[in-house]
Every structure is written in structure tokens, then in C-alpha cells.
Design a protein around this motif. Structure first.
Motif, PDB file in Angstrom:
ATOM      1  N   SER A 111       0.831  -1.197   0.000  1.00 24.06           N
ATOM      2  CA  SER A 111       0.000   0.000   0.000  1.00 24.06           C
ATOM      3  C   SER A 111       0.867   1.249   0.000  1.00 24.06           C
ATOM      4  O   SER A 111       1.976   1.255   0.542  1.00 24.06           O
ATOM      5  N   LEU A 112       0.338   2.296  -0.584  1.00 21.57           N
ATOM      6  CA  LEU A 112       0.972   3.609  -0.505  1.00 21.57           C
ATOM      7  C   LEU A 112       1.040   4.058   0.961  1.00 21.57           C
ATOM      8  O   LEU A 112       0.213   3.659   1.779  1.00 21.57           O
ATOM      9  N   CYS A 113       2.020   4.844   1.283  1.00 17.33           N
ATOM     10  CA  CYS A 113       2.149   5.507   2.590  1.00 17.33           C
ATOM     11  C   CYS A 113       2.500   4.580   3.741  1.00 17.33           C
ATOM     12  O   CYS A 113       2.342   4.956   4.906  1.00 17.33           O
ATOM     13  N   VAL A 114       3.011   3.377   3.456  1.00 14.52           N
ATOM     14  CA  VAL A 114       3.341   2.466   4.556  1.00 14.52           C
ATOM     15  C   VAL A 114       4.461   3.004   5.441  1.00 14.52           C
ATOM     16  O   VAL A 114       4.594   2.597   6.602  1.00 14.52           O
ATOM     17  N   SER A 115       5.270   3.914   4.919  1.00 15.10           N
ATOM     18  CA  SER A 115       6.384   4.446   5.699  1.00 15.10           C
ATOM     19  C   SER A 115       5.962   5.582   6.626  1.00 15.10           C
ATOM     20  O   SER A 115       6.777   6.062   7.417  1.00 15.10           O
ATOM     21  N   ARG A 116       4.704   5.999   6.541  1.00 10.41           N
ATOM     22  CA  ARG A 116       4.214   7.091   7.389  1.00 10.41           C
ATOM     23  C   ARG A 116       3.479   6.516   8.602  1.00 10.41           C
ATOM     24  O   ARG A 116       2.298   6.153   8.516  1.00 10.41           O
ATOM     25  N   PHE A 117       4.195   6.450   9.709  1.00  7.33           N
ATOM     26  CA  PHE A 117       3.607   5.838  10.902  1.00  7.33           C
ATOM     27  C   PHE A 117       2.378   6.601  11.379  1.00  7.33           C
ATOM     28  O   PHE A 117       1.406   6.006  11.849  1.00  7.33           O
ATOM     29  N   PHE A 118       2.392   7.925  11.255  1.00  8.35           N
ATOM     30  CA  PHE A 118       1.281   8.730  11.759  1.00  8.35           C
ATOM     31  C   PHE A 118       0.198   8.943  10.700  1.00  8.35           C
ATOM     32  O   PHE A 118      -0.506   9.948  10.709  1.00  8.35           O
ATOM     33  N   HIS A 119       0.080   8.006   9.796  1.00  5.33           N
ATOM     34  CA  HIS A 119      -0.987   8.039   8.796  1.00  5.33           C
ATOM     35  C   HIS A 119      -2.303   7.605   9.453  1.00  5.33           C
ATOM     36  O   HIS A 119      -2.308   6.721  10.314  1.00  5.33           O
ATOM     37  N   PRO A 120      -3.436   8.205   9.059  1.00  2.42           N
ATOM     38  CA  PRO A 120      -4.724   7.841   9.668  1.00  2.42           C
ATOM     39  C   PRO A 120      -5.056   6.355   9.585  1.00  2.42           C
ATOM     40  O   PRO A 120      -5.721   5.813  10.478  1.00  2.42           O
ATOM     41  N   LEU A 121      -4.603   5.680   8.546  1.00  2.00           N
ATOM     42  CA  LEU A 121      -4.916   4.257   8.424  1.00  2.00           C
ATOM     43  C   LEU A 121      -4.301   3.421   9.550  1.00  2.00           C
ATOM     44  O   LEU A 121      -4.780   2.333   9.853  1.00  2.00           O
ATOM     45  N   ASN A 122      -3.258   3.933  10.163  1.00  2.00           N
ATOM     46  CA  ASN A 122      -2.663   3.193  11.278  1.00  2.00           C
ATOM     47  C   ASN A 122      -3.527   3.238  12.536  1.00  2.00           C
ATOM     48  O   ASN A 122      -3.255   2.516  13.506  1.00  2.00           O
ATOM     49  N   LEU A 123      -4.557   4.057  12.516  1.00  5.41           N
ATOM     50  CA  LEU A 123      -5.511   4.032  13.617  1.00  5.41           C
ATOM     51  C   LEU A 123      -6.290   2.728  13.626  1.00  5.41           C
ATOM     52  O   LEU A 123      -6.859   2.334  14.639  1.00  5.41           O
ATOM     53  N   PHE A 124      -6.331   2.060  12.451  1.00  3.75           N
ATOM     54  CA  PHE A 124      -7.015   0.779  12.339  1.00  3.75           C
ATOM     55  C   PHE A 124      -6.018  -0.355  12.575  1.00  3.75           C
ATOM     56  O   PHE A 124      -5.553  -1.020  11.657  1.00  3.75           O
ATOM     57  N   TRP A 125      -5.617  -0.494  13.849  1.00  2.00           N
ATOM     58  CA  TRP A 125      -4.768  -1.600  14.289  1.00  2.00           C
ATOM     59  C   TRP A 125      -3.420  -1.636  13.562  1.00  2.00           C
ATOM     60  O   TRP A 125      -2.883  -2.691  13.267  1.00  2.00           O
ATOM     61  N   LEU A 126      -2.868  -0.465  13.242  1.00  2.00           N
ATOM     62  CA  LEU A 126      -1.526  -0.351  12.653  1.00  2.00           C
ATOM     63  C   LEU A 126      -1.408  -1.098  11.325  1.00  2.00           C
ATOM     64  O   LEU A 126      -0.379  -1.713  11.030  1.00  2.00           O
ATOM     65  N   VAL A 127      -2.443  -1.011  10.503  1.00  2.00           N
ATOM     66  CA  VAL A 127      -2.451  -1.785   9.256  1.00  2.00           C
ATOM     67  C   VAL A 127      -1.278  -1.436   8.349  1.00  2.00           C
ATOM     68  O   VAL A 127      -0.623  -2.327   7.781  1.00  2.00           O
ATOM     69  N   LEU A 128      -0.931  -0.148   8.219  1.00  3.17           N
ATOM     70  CA  LEU A 128       0.196   0.227   7.356  1.00  3.17           C
ATOM     71  C   LEU A 128       1.521  -0.169   7.987  1.00  3.17           C
ATOM     72  O   LEU A 128       2.459  -0.560   7.285  1.00  3.17           O
ATOM     73  N   PHE A 129       1.609  -0.060   9.303  1.00 10.10           N
ATOM     74  CA  PHE A 129       2.834  -0.453  10.000  1.00 10.10           C
ATOM     75  C   PHE A 129       3.161  -1.915   9.726  1.00 10.10           C
ATOM     76  O   PHE A 129       4.309  -2.261   9.414  1.00 10.10           O
ATOM     77  N   TRP A 130       2.157  -2.791   9.820  1.00  9.28           N
ATOM     78  CA  TRP A 130       2.424  -4.215   9.621  1.00  9.28           C
ATOM     79  C   TRP A 130       2.682  -4.544   8.159  1.00  9.28           C
ATOM     80  O   TRP A 130       3.454  -5.453   7.846  1.00  9.28           O
ATOM     81  N   LYS A 131       2.088  -3.796   7.246  1.00  9.29           N
ATOM     82  CA  LYS A 131       2.425  -3.974   5.822  1.00  9.29           C
ATOM     83  C   LYS A 131       3.893  -3.611   5.587  1.00  9.29           C
ATOM     84  O   LYS A 131       4.594  -4.282   4.816  1.00  9.29           O
ATOM     85  N   LYS A 132       4.355  -2.559   6.254  1.00  9.79           N
ATOM     86  CA  LYS A 132       5.757  -2.146   6.101  1.00  9.79           C
ATOM     87  C   LYS A 132       6.704  -3.212   6.663  1.00  9.79           C
ATOM     88  O   LYS A 132       7.768  -3.478   6.084  1.00  9.79           O
TER      89      LYS A 132
END
Length: 219
Positions: A111-132
Motif C-alpha cells: 500500500s501507498l504511505c506504509v512508511s508514514r507511521f502517523f498516517h490515519p490508516l494506522n488508527l485501524f490496528w496499525l495496518v500500514l505499520f504491519w504492511k511495512k
């Protein structure tokens, strides 16, 4: 060349299966529910039962596949461990089995923006964090990989050209799932796609380029 795909019944995964079938590429689809999969996926796809969280369930099923394509993703629900289990642990399991099986290519849809920890999508159980974290595991695996980071996913298609950039260059934009499928499948065949992270969106004003040209343009 046979492709083994996880996440085959998801909104993006099913379009990847359709693209593989359209190009006459043999495909094995890892599914958890055969009845549902038969309703969703084209009959040309070979369905195998299994779960990315249980490597023993798909170790043998990979068979003579040469490519593993991971299009899994945690579905929104109240299980806060979902992104960790599906997006990270599931991908890790696929990578480990792929290495044991001598898989030639590994393609991960991220996904786009996986490197942005403070992205709103990370409010949903750190979804971007775990993709990264999953991306990092793929990068260090020694496999010949391509990581595809699409922008906001749209079910409706459009005729806008694809814009492709290297990691952490695009931070907004959207793209139809059909075009994500096209890029993911084409990555299997393009030498220029090897061991790269590519970010993709569509833009009405972008110049029209072939996928081969786009992969070459990304460092």
C-alpha cells in the motif's frame, strides 16, 4: 510458468486471478472457502484449500509453481491482531515457504504511505505499520521480489494512465484494482521490476507509457 496466489478471493486478488487467466498463465489460488471461491473466481483457476497463517496447509499445494503472488489484506473488523496476523505473519509464512520451495519470483501487493507511521490508516490496528514490516521481510529474504504499492483502491476502472514511482515518492492518489492487477502480473515478466518497490496511481494528465517503460523508469 505457474503462479500461486494468496488472497485470491479479495477484491484485488480476484482481479489478479482474472488477469492471469486472461493471459493464459496457469494459476493456483489459495482459498479458505471453496464454495465462495467457485462463485468468485474463473473456472480456469485451480483452487487449493489453505490459510496463510498455517504454512503446512499450503506447503504441498504450491507444487510446481514458479511464482508466489501475495495479495492478502486484513479485513476491517474488531480484531486488533488482524493486520499483524494477515499482513505481516501471513506474508512471512509465504516468504519462508517460497524460499524452501525455490520460488523464482515473489510479488507482494502492499500500500501507498506504509512508511508514514502517523498516517490515519494506522488508527485501524496499525495496518500500514504491519504492511511495512512485511515489506522489510520480503526485502531481506533473498528472493527475487517486486513490491507493488497502490494508492487508494477503486473497484471501477478508468482509462487514465498509470504513474509509477520508487518508494516513498507518492503520498496521494488512487488507482483501479484492475490496473493494480495488470502491474502485479506484468512485474513477473519484467527484469526491470526485479528487487524494486514501485508505487502506482493513475492521473488523467499523465503521459501514456507501457508497463515495461514504467518499470525501467523506477530506480
Amino acid at each position: 510458468m505457474k503462479v500461486f496466489i494468496a488472497g485470491a478471493t479479495g477484491q484485488t486478488g480476484r482481479r489478479i486471478v482474472q488477469e492471469l487467466v486472461r493471459r493464459d498463465i496457469p494459476v493456483k489460488a489459495l482459498v479458505r472457502n471453496l464454495e465462495t471461491a467457485r462463485e468468485i473466481l474463473p473456472p480456469e483457476a485451480e483452487l487449493v484449500m489453505g490459510d496463510v497463517l498455517h504454512p503446512s496447509s499450503f506447503y504441498t499445494a504450491i507444487g510446481d509453481s514458479k511464482v508466489v503472488l501475495c495479495a492478502t489484506g486484513a479485513r476491517p473488523n474488531f480484531d486488533f491482531t488482524g493486520p499483524y496476523k494477515v499482513d505481516y505473519l501471513g506474508t512471512k509464512n509465504l516468504v519462508d515457504v517460497a524460499k524452501q520451495k525455490g520460488i523464482e519470483r515473489f510479488v507482494l501487493v502492499s500500500s501507498l504511505c506504509v512508511s508514514r507511521f502517523f498516517h490515519p490508516l494506522n488508527l485501524f490496528w496499525l495496518v500500514l505499520f504491519w504492511k511495512k514490516q512485511a515489506e522489510g521481510y520480503v526485502e531481506k529474504s533473498g528472493l527475487n521480489y517486486t513490491i507493488v504499492r497502490p494508492g487508494g483502491l477503486k473497484n471501477d476502472d478508468n482509462q487514465f494512465p498509470i504513474v509509477m514511482e520508487s518508494a516513498d515518492r507518492l503520498f496521494e492518489g488512487s488507482i483501479p484494482r484492475t490496473k493494480v492487477a495488470q502491474v502485479s502480473v506484468e512485474a513477473i515478466f519484467q527484469t526491470a521490476a526485479c528487487n524494486k518497490i514501485v508505487e502506482i496511481v493513475t492521473q488523467a494528465e499523465a503521459p501514456e507509457k507501457s508497463l515495461a517503460e514504467l518499470f525501467i523508469s523506477v530506480s
